[in-house]
Design an enzyme around this catalytic site. Sequence first.
Site, mmCIF file in Angstrom:
data_model
loop_
_atom_site.group_PDB
_atom_site.id
_atom_site.type_symbol
_atom_site.label_atom_id
_atom_site.label_comp_id
_atom_site.label_asym_id
_atom_site.label_seq_id
_atom_site.Cartn_x
_atom_site.Cartn_y
_atom_site.Cartn_z
ATOM 1 N N HIS A 43 -4.736 -1.941 -5.642
ATOM 2 C CA HIS A 43 -3.924 -0.849 -6.185
ATOM 3 C C HIS A 43 -4.869 0.272 -6.617
ATOM 4 C CE1 HIS A 43 -0.368 -3.725 -7.222
ATOM 5 N NE2 HIS A 43 -0.649 -3.677 -5.952
ATOM 6 N N ASP A 72 0.813 -1.223 0.000
ATOM 7 C CA ASP A 72 0.000 0.000 0.000
ATOM 8 C C ASP A 72 0.843 1.268 0.000
ATOM 9 O OD1 ASP A 72 -2.309 -1.610 0.128
ATOM 10 O OD2 ASP A 72 -2.122 -1.738 2.307
HETATM 11 P P1 GDP Z 1 -0.658 0.126 -3.598
HETATM 12 O O1 GDP Z 1 -1.293 -1.120 -3.074
HETATM 13 O O2 GDP Z 1 0.812 0.187 -3.353
HETATM 14 O O3 GDP Z 1 -0.987 0.388 -5.041
HETATM 15 O O4 GDP Z 1 -1.286 1.343 -2.752
HETATM 16 P P2 GDP Z 1 -2.827 1.548 -2.325
HETATM 17 O O5 GDP Z 1 -3.571 1.997 -3.497
HETATM 18 O O6 GDP Z 1 -3.336 0.354 -1.593
HETATM 19 O O7 GDP Z 1 -2.698 2.684 -1.229
HETATM 20 C C1 GDP Z 1 -2.211 3.945 -1.526
HETATM 21 C C2 GDP Z 1 -3.299 4.983 -1.229
HETATM 22 O O8 GDP Z 1 -2.742 6.277 -1.177
HETATM 23 C C3 GDP Z 1 -4.367 5.068 -2.305
HETATM 24 O O9 GDP Z 1 -5.579 5.444 -1.737
HETATM 25 C C4 GDP Z 1 -3.834 6.166 -3.223
HETATM 26 O O10 GDP Z 1 -4.860 6.815 -3.968
HETATM 27 C C5 GDP Z 1 -3.228 7.093 -2.230
HETATM 28 N N1 GDP Z 1 -2.041 7.837 -2.676
HETATM 29 C C6 GDP Z 1 -0.999 7.405 -3.429
HETATM 30 N N2 GDP Z 1 -0.036 8.339 -3.491
HETATM 31 C C7 GDP Z 1 -0.483 9.399 -2.745
HETATM 32 C C8 GDP Z 1 0.074 10.651 -2.385
HETATM 33 O O11 GDP Z 1 1.193 11.003 -2.744
HETATM 34 N N3 GDP Z 1 -0.688 11.461 -1.583
HETATM 35 C C9 GDP Z 1 -1.913 11.097 -1.138
HETATM 36 N N4 GDP Z 1 -2.574 11.950 -0.356
HETATM 37 N N5 GDP Z 1 -2.461 9.914 -1.452
HETATM 38 C C10 GDP Z 1 -1.762 9.079 -2.236
HETATM 39 MG MG MG Z 2 -2.785 -1.702 -1.788
#
Ligand code: GDP
Ligand code: MG
Length: 424
Positions: free
Chosen positions: A40, A12
């Site tokens: 994701h 995440d």
């Molecule tokens: P992944 O599993 O690595 O793809 O990550 P997730 O999607 O599970 O969790 C990352 C969360 O943070 C998601 O809700 C994204 O929309 C959000 N996100 C990603 N990068 C940023 C950022 O730089 N700032 C903010 N505020 N939110 C972000």
């Molecule tokens: Mg995730």
Amino acid sequence: MLTSIVGINWGDEGKGRMVDLLSENYDIVCRYQGGNNAGHTVVNPMGKFALNLLPSGIFREDVVNILGNGMVIDLEHLHGEVQRLRDAGVKIGPENLKISDKAVICMPYHKLLDCYEEDRLAGAAYGSTRRGIAPVYGDKYMKKAIRMGNLLDMEACRKSLSSIVAYKNLTIEKVYGKEAVKEEDMFAWLETYGGEFKDYICDTTIFLNDAVKNGKSILFEAQLGALRDIDFGIYPYTSSSSTIAAYAPIGSGVPNLRLDNVVGIMKAYSSCVGEGPFTCEFFGKDAEELREAGGEYGVATGRPRRVGPFDVPASRYGVKVQGADEIALTKLDILSYLKEIPVCTKYELNGKETKDFPYASVLDQAKPVIEYVKGWNCDISGCRKKEELPKEALDYIRFIEKETECRIKYVSVGAGRDEYIVMY
Ligand code: GDP
Ligand code: MG
């Protein structure tokens, strides 16, 4: 150019977000491990999406997306996910989505077995997503799995299924005392959901090698993070697959190719879904504030994520096992509410301080050593250039760079595609 995008922490970190962004410069995006336990999130001009199985390059019309042999695929879930995206206007067909003939199918009984085992463990459960991932990987290595390529000869597939279902029912009935699954139900499930994807099945070894010969570039998208890797993570609170960059060519079908670049996705603070040791964990008010600020609730499960400050020993270790060449530091904007930012710089273990990440079962005895760095305490979500960041934010970035011994190339300050800064 062969690039792998991987998680440095517990998952995440924002991998989906970075793959959606960086896939602009690639021809192919491959998922190479895991299944629909991934969540994701992608926020782009087409909308906000939570992807479980589909690679995050799916929104770019000229990108071919691949589900690699290292994956486990719940076909019913894939059907639903594809439908959801099509409804939002995303084009998906055999031209832009290919599924390895060697990818393993996650069957309905894998989900059942996942639930039966978590229920049996009760208070000592692993915190599984209950989506069948551990049981299906178990079957892969027991050589009791049905793979995508089996769907191309349904007669032979039925024979394999018959013997496998008999084997699985031994466990379902005799170990868990539950009702046996029916072979005809499982076959009907395969016919319904597998039938739909027959035209998508391909030998990715041929496809990807041809592509590379023709000068195409590939982006490999990992699920979860280094600390959830089956070998190098906090076993047994890990996932059941290899989340490591070095596995990307194997899990995609091209063990003969070498990566040119590894981009590690690292979060500006820590979060962890499910059970297991999490040394830097915040509790009480500190945790609530950070969880609220960061919106830390699981995409796949909706579970509140455990949170804590940036963890140097864990992240240094993540950088090392991933072999990261450069880092994308995500969610820096979330820390804007803090006047002073806590960082777990070391662990204290047996009366000694260490920056090395200990063996998993020893982690329970480790205590975090917290230091504070000055916060910027203002909104940075509008910054698009390094020069626009407050000095304290730049100092925090440099501090993390120094501690983890890896260059930070991207800093992300928002969930939207364009909300990021290139540092060099
Ligand atoms: P992944 O599993 O690595 O793809 O990550 P997730 O999607 O599970 O969790 C990352 C969360 O943070 C998601 O809700 C994204 O929309 C959000 N996100 C990603 N990068 C940023 C950022 O730089 N700032 C903010 N505020 N939110 C972000
Ligand atoms: Mg995730």
